[in-house]
Design a protein around this motif. Structure first.
Motif, PDB file in Angstrom:
ATOM      1  N   PRO A  89      43.124  27.784  54.008  1.00 53.28           N
ATOM      2  CA  PRO A  89      42.458  29.082  53.814  1.00 53.28           C
ATOM      3  C   PRO A  89      43.394  30.160  53.265  1.00 53.28           C
ATOM      4  O   PRO A  89      42.973  31.017  52.495  1.00 53.28           O
ATOM      5  N   TYR A  90      44.676  30.098  53.631  1.00 54.05           N
ATOM      6  CA  TYR A  90      45.623  31.084  53.114  1.00 54.05           C
ATOM      7  C   TYR A  90      45.841  30.890  51.611  1.00 54.05           C
ATOM      8  O   TYR A  90      45.951  31.852  50.865  1.00 54.05           O
ATOM      9  N   LEU A  91      45.908  29.651  51.195  1.00 56.22           N
ATOM     10  CA  LEU A  91      46.066  29.372  49.767  1.00 56.22           C
ATOM     11  C   LEU A  91      44.817  29.818  49.006  1.00 56.22           C
ATOM     12  O   LEU A  91      44.916  30.405  47.929  1.00 56.22           O
ATOM     13  N   ARG A  92      43.648  29.571  49.575  1.00 56.43           N
ATOM     14  CA  ARG A  92      42.402  30.038  48.945  1.00 56.43           C
ATOM     15  C   ARG A  92      42.370  31.565  48.873  1.00 56.43           C
ATOM     16  O   ARG A  92      41.929  32.135  47.881  1.00 56.43           O
ATOM     17  N   ALA A  93      42.836  32.225  49.914  1.00 54.93           N
ATOM     18  CA  ALA A  93      42.856  33.690  49.921  1.00 54.93           C
ATOM     19  C   ALA A  93      43.817  34.224  48.862  1.00 54.93           C
ATOM     20  O   ALA A  93      43.513  35.210  48.180  1.00 54.93           O
ATOM     21  N   ALA A  94      44.974  33.569  48.702  1.00 55.43           N
ATOM     22  CA  ALA A  94      45.921  33.994  47.668  1.00 55.43           C
ATOM     23  C   ALA A  94      45.306  33.827  46.283  1.00 55.43           C
ATOM     24  O   ALA A  94      45.439  34.703  45.425  1.00 55.43           O
ATOM     25  N   THR A  95      44.610  32.721  46.066  1.00 55.25           N
ATOM     26  CA  THR A  95      43.950  32.485  44.786  1.00 55.25           C
ATOM     27  C   THR A  95      42.872  33.540  44.551  1.00 55.25           C
ATOM     28  O   THR A  95      42.750  34.084  43.446  1.00 55.25           O
ATOM     29  N   ALA A  96      42.112  33.845  45.581  1.00 57.37           N
ATOM     30  CA  ALA A  96      41.074  34.877  45.453  1.00 57.37           C
ATOM     31  C   ALA A  96      41.699  36.233  45.133  1.00 57.37           C
ATOM     32  O   ALA A  96      41.147  37.003  44.334  1.00 57.37           O
ATOM     33  N   GLY A  97      42.829  36.523  45.743  1.00 54.99           N
ATOM     34  CA  GLY A  97      43.507  37.789  45.457  1.00 54.99           C
ATOM     35  C   GLY A  97      43.957  37.884  44.007  1.00 54.99           C
ATOM     36  O   GLY A  97      43.807  38.929  43.367  1.00 54.99           O
ATOM     37  N   ILE A  98      44.482  36.783  43.458  1.00 49.16           N
ATOM     38  CA  ILE A  98      44.890  36.771  42.045  1.00 49.16           C
ATOM     39  C   ILE A  98      43.672  36.959  41.147  1.00 49.16           C
ATOM     40  O   ILE A  98      43.707  37.724  40.182  1.00 49.16           O
ATOM     41  N   ARG A  99      42.573  36.265  41.470  1.00 52.31           N
ATOM     42  CA  ARG A  99      41.340  36.421  40.666  1.00 52.31           C
ATOM     43  C   ARG A  99      40.844  37.857  40.718  1.00 52.31           C
ATOM     44  O   ARG A  99      40.434  38.412  39.703  1.00 52.31           O
ATOM     45  N   HIS A 100      40.843  38.455  41.903  1.00 53.26           N
ATOM     46  CA  HIS A 100      40.386  39.836  42.044  1.00 53.26           C
ATOM     47  C   HIS A 100      41.249  40.781  41.210  1.00 53.26           C
ATOM     48  O   HIS A 100      40.744  41.658  40.524  1.00 53.26           O
ATOM     49  N   HIS A 101      42.548  40.577  41.254  1.00 52.41           N
ATOM     50  CA  HIS A 101      43.461  41.422  40.474  1.00 52.41           C
ATOM     51  C   HIS A 101      43.169  41.270  38.978  1.00 52.41           C
ATOM     52  O   HIS A 101      43.105  42.254  38.251  1.00 52.41           O
ATOM     53  N   GLY A 102      42.974  40.036  38.530  1.00 54.31           N
ATOM     54  CA  GLY A 102      42.650  39.800  37.122  1.00 54.31           C
ATOM     55  C   GLY A 102      41.351  40.457  36.711  1.00 54.31           C
ATOM     56  O   GLY A 102      41.250  41.066  35.634  1.00 54.31           O
ATOM     57  N   ARG A 103      40.335  40.366  37.582  1.00 55.33           N
ATOM     58  CA  ARG A 103      39.046  41.015  37.263  1.00 55.33           C
ATOM     59  C   ARG A 103      39.192  42.526  37.249  1.00 55.33           C
ATOM     60  O   ARG A 103      38.623  43.199  36.404  1.00 55.33           O
TER      61      ARG A 103
END
Length: 150
Positions: free
Chosen positions: A11-25
């Motif tokens: 879940p932490y890795l998924r959260a980090a990925t989601a954070g990168i996606r959010h930043h990109g958006r």
């Protein structure tokens, strides 16, 4: 500090990925300016964390699954190339207007150097780790045999 089981870490890795996606958006939604040093420092920290994760995965995967381990080791080397490029880009950007720190990496002044050079400390540590396991040829080999036109 308690250690996490491997299942708890996903879940932490998924959260980090989601954070990168959010930043990109958020960058594409607004009219973004050029990258700044703070953004590249944070990105470099993320890349070095991924670098450590790939190293660990390659080491633990290689004995039971040699072919998969080799691919992960290749990804590890390619990620190092990306990490080095972000580090280089950081030093090509001008310092913040209120910053008095220079743009050069000065290993002889680390770790006592200015806070802006934490990226250099992190980069040196990651560089030592990869050089213990990877040859310079592996680090400079183009991906999938592509060469740059000179």
């Amino acid at each position: 500090m308690t250690s996490l089981s491997p299942a708890d870490a996903h879940p932490y890795l998924r959260a980090a990925t989601a954070g990168i996606r959010h930043h990109g958006r958020s960058l594409s939604a607004a009219a973004p300016g050029p990258a700044d040093r703070v953004q590249l420092d944070v990105l470099h920290a993320h890349l070095t964390a991924l670098h450590q994760l790939l190293d660990h995965l390659a080491e633990t995967t290689r004995p039971p699954h040699p072919a998969a381990g080799r691919h992960l080791a290749t990804a590890h080397a390619r990620l190092w190339q990306a990490t080095a490029a972000v580090h280089d880009a950081f030093h090509l950007l001008p310092p913040a207007p209120n910053s008095s720190a220079g743009t050069e990496c000065r290993p002889e002044r680390l770790p006592e150097g200015p806070p802006v050079l934490t990226i250099c400390q992190r980069h040196l540590a990651a560089g030592h780790a990869i050089r213990r396991k990877t040859t310079p040829t592996d680090l400079n080999t183009p991906l999938h045999g592509h060469t740059s036109a000179s």
